[in-house]
Motif scaffolding. Structure first.
Motif, mmCIF file in Angstrom:
data_model
loop_
_atom_site.group_PDB
_atom_site.id
_atom_site.type_symbol
_atom_site.label_atom_id
_atom_site.label_comp_id
_atom_site.label_asym_id
_atom_site.label_seq_id
_atom_site.Cartn_x
_atom_site.Cartn_y
_atom_site.Cartn_z
ATOM 1 N N ALA A 42 36.380 6.231 27.872
ATOM 2 C CA ALA A 42 35.123 6.707 27.275
ATOM 3 C C ALA A 42 34.292 5.536 26.760
ATOM 4 C CB ALA A 42 35.419 7.694 26.146
ATOM 5 N N LEU A 43 34.925 4.559 26.135
ATOM 6 C CA LEU A 43 34.208 3.387 25.635
ATOM 7 C C LEU A 43 33.640 2.550 26.783
ATOM 8 C CD1 LEU A 43 36.590 2.314 22.737
ATOM 9 C CD2 LEU A 43 34.250 3.170 22.512
ATOM 10 N N LEU A 44 34.408 2.403 27.848
ATOM 11 C CA LEU A 44 33.918 1.658 29.014
ATOM 12 C C LEU A 44 32.725 2.371 29.651
ATOM 13 C CD1 LEU A 44 37.352 0.616 30.519
ATOM 14 C CD2 LEU A 44 35.610 -0.937 29.616
ATOM 15 N N ARG A 45 32.795 3.686 29.707
ATOM 16 C CA ARG A 45 31.659 4.452 30.241
ATOM 17 C C ARG A 45 30.434 4.294 29.349
ATOM 18 N NH1 ARG A 45 35.139 9.808 31.671
ATOM 19 N NH2 ARG A 45 35.573 9.322 33.864
ATOM 20 N N ALA A 46 30.656 4.256 28.035
ATOM 21 C CA ALA A 46 29.547 4.086 27.094
ATOM 22 C C ALA A 46 28.868 2.732 27.275
ATOM 23 C CB ALA A 46 30.048 4.239 25.656
ATOM 24 N N GLU A 47 29.607 1.753 27.797
ATOM 25 C CA GLU A 47 29.038 0.432 28.081
ATOM 26 C C GLU A 47 28.263 0.437 29.403
ATOM 27 O OE1 GLU A 47 32.041 -2.591 27.950
ATOM 28 O OE2 GLU A 47 32.596 -2.095 25.904
ATOM 29 N N GLY A 48 28.250 1.587 30.085
ATOM 30 C CA GLY A 48 27.474 1.688 31.312
ATOM 31 C C GLY A 48 28.279 1.552 32.592
ATOM 32 N N LEU A 49 29.589 1.447 32.480
ATOM 33 C CA LEU A 49 30.414 1.328 33.679
ATOM 34 C C LEU A 49 30.622 2.709 34.294
ATOM 35 C CD1 LEU A 49 32.907 -1.242 32.205
ATOM 36 C CD2 LEU A 49 31.088 -1.697 33.837
ATOM 37 N N GLU A 50 30.517 2.773 35.583
ATOM 38 C CA GLU A 50 30.599 4.049 36.284
ATOM 39 C C GLU A 50 32.045 4.315 36.717
ATOM 40 O OE1 GLU A 50 28.336 6.256 39.968
ATOM 41 O OE2 GLU A 50 27.463 4.451 39.108
ATOM 42 N N ILE A 51 32.828 4.821 35.774
ATOM 43 C CA ILE A 51 34.230 5.152 36.049
ATOM 44 C C ILE A 51 34.301 6.648 36.295
ATOM 45 C CG2 ILE A 51 36.581 5.155 35.151
ATOM 46 C CD1 ILE A 51 35.724 2.803 33.357
ATOM 47 N N LEU A 52 34.799 7.009 37.464
ATOM 48 C CA LEU A 52 34.893 8.413 37.831
ATOM 49 C C LEU A 52 36.315 8.913 37.637
ATOM 50 C CD1 LEU A 52 32.766 8.252 41.096
ATOM 51 C CD2 LEU A 52 32.016 8.846 38.797
ATOM 52 N N SER A 53 36.431 10.183 37.249
ATOM 53 C CA SER A 53 37.730 10.817 37.072
ATOM 54 C C SER A 53 37.948 11.819 38.195
ATOM 55 C CB SER A 53 37.777 11.581 35.743
ATOM 56 O OG SER A 53 37.559 10.723 34.673
ATOM 57 N N THR A 54 39.130 11.779 38.756
ATOM 58 C CA THR A 54 39.513 12.772 39.767
ATOM 59 C C THR A 54 40.856 13.346 39.351
ATOM 60 O OG1 THR A 54 40.810 11.276 41.167
ATOM 61 C CG2 THR A 54 38.412 11.317 41.543
ATOM 62 N N ASN A 55 41.326 14.328 40.091
ATOM 63 C CA ASN A 55 42.646 14.884 39.776
ATOM 64 C C ASN A 55 43.762 13.885 40.109
ATOM 65 O OD1 ASN A 55 42.361 15.055 42.522
ATOM 66 N ND2 ASN A 55 43.149 17.137 42.695
ATOM 67 N N ARG A 56 43.428 12.797 40.797
ATOM 68 C CA ARG A 56 44.419 11.762 41.118
ATOM 69 C C ARG A 56 44.316 10.549 40.208
ATOM 70 N NH1 ARG A 56 45.101 11.212 47.460
ATOM 71 N NH2 ARG A 56 46.647 12.862 47.567
ATOM 72 N N GLY A 57 43.262 10.500 39.388
ATOM 73 C CA GLY A 57 43.130 9.378 38.467
ATOM 74 C C GLY A 57 41.720 8.838 38.378
ATOM 75 N N TYR A 58 41.609 7.643 37.833
ATOM 76 C CA TYR A 58 40.320 6.994 37.612
ATOM 77 C C TYR A 58 40.037 5.995 38.723
ATOM 78 C CZ TYR A 58 41.013 8.637 32.814
ATOM 79 O OH TYR A 58 41.233 9.400 31.699
ATOM 80 N N PHE A 59 38.773 5.885 39.082
ATOM 81 C CA PHE A 59 38.352 4.782 39.927
ATOM 82 C C PHE A 59 36.941 4.390 39.546
ATOM 83 C CE2 PHE A 59 36.907 8.352 42.424
ATOM 84 C CZ PHE A 59 35.747 7.930 43.051
ATOM 85 N N CYS A 60 36.621 3.152 39.880
ATOM 86 C CA CYS A 60 35.334 2.607 39.461
ATOM 87 C C CYS A 60 34.387 2.568 40.648
ATOM 88 C CB CYS A 60 35.517 1.216 38.882
ATOM 89 S SG CYS A 60 34.013 0.576 38.160
ATOM 90 N N HIS A 61 33.301 3.306 40.523
ATOM 91 C CA HIS A 61 32.284 3.345 41.565
ATOM 92 C C HIS A 61 31.337 2.156 41.445
ATOM 93 C CE1 HIS A 61 29.995 5.248 44.692
ATOM 94 N NE2 HIS A 61 28.894 5.182 43.973
ATOM 95 N N THR A 62 31.315 1.535 40.268
ATOM 96 C CA THR A 62 30.457 0.386 40.026
ATOM 97 C C THR A 62 30.999 -0.810 40.801
ATOM 98 O OG1 THR A 62 30.072 1.205 37.803
ATOM 99 C CG2 THR A 62 29.511 -1.081 38.195
#
Length: 169
Positions: A42-62
């Motif tokens: 959540a903090l990383l997203r607040a910094e503007g990083l585009e981290i996506l959540s899926t049912n398999r985990g997190y990945f960074c679209h940025t």
């Protein structure tokens, strides 16, 4: 490991992975609870990083970008010197924040990535309409800085240290 350092490492881990990384895997990797990972994301997203959540985990679209937080201190007369040092070396000053004993964390977005933007920012302060956030912490403050690589951030860190901006922790 500090929370800031852990978040940097989480970003490296996620961007370095070809597939989504589960919160459980991240929690194991960094020896923290899954809830801590959720808060870090959540903090990383607040910094503007585009981290996506899926049912398999997190990945960074940025696109892979390095981020580092620098703890610095200087007089108001050196604001332009400090910020120009960062942008001249390929960094973007995302924000400035301070930790105040009563108010907690106070943060302001800056998005400075050129000398022109630095000049406009400093002129705004010099106009007398406002004071730097650092006046309430005797010049001590933090900057979140992003760059295309860790190598660029290493150069910025080295120069900040050489110019006596970095606070030794």
């Amino acid at each position: 490991m500090s929370g800031e350092k852990r978040r940097q490492e989480i970003m490296k881990y996620i961007t370095g992975s070809k597939k989504p990384v589960s919160g459980t895997k991240l929690a194991e990797q960094f020896s923290v609870s899954r809830q801590v990972i959720v808060q870090d994301i959540a903090l990383l997203r607040a910094e503007g990083l585009e981290i996506l959540s899926t049912n398999r985990g997190y990945f960074c679209h940025t696109p892979a970008q390095s981020v580092r937080i620098f703890y610095v201190m200087h007089e108001d007369s050196r604001i332009m010197e400090e910020l120009n040092l960062i942008v001249d070396n390929g960094g973007k000053v995302e924000d400035v924040f301070v930790h105040h004993e009563i108010y907690g964390e106070l943060r302001a977005e800056l998005a400075l990535d050129s000398r022109k933007k630095v000049l406009d920012f400093v002129r705004g302060i010099e106009s007398g309409k406002s004071s730097p956030l650092t006046t309430i912490t005797s010049g001590y403050h933090y900057h979140t800085v992003s760059a295309e690589s860790d190598e660029i951030l290493d150069i910025i860190e080295k120069e900040l240290r050489e110019k006596n901006f970095l606070v030794q922790s």
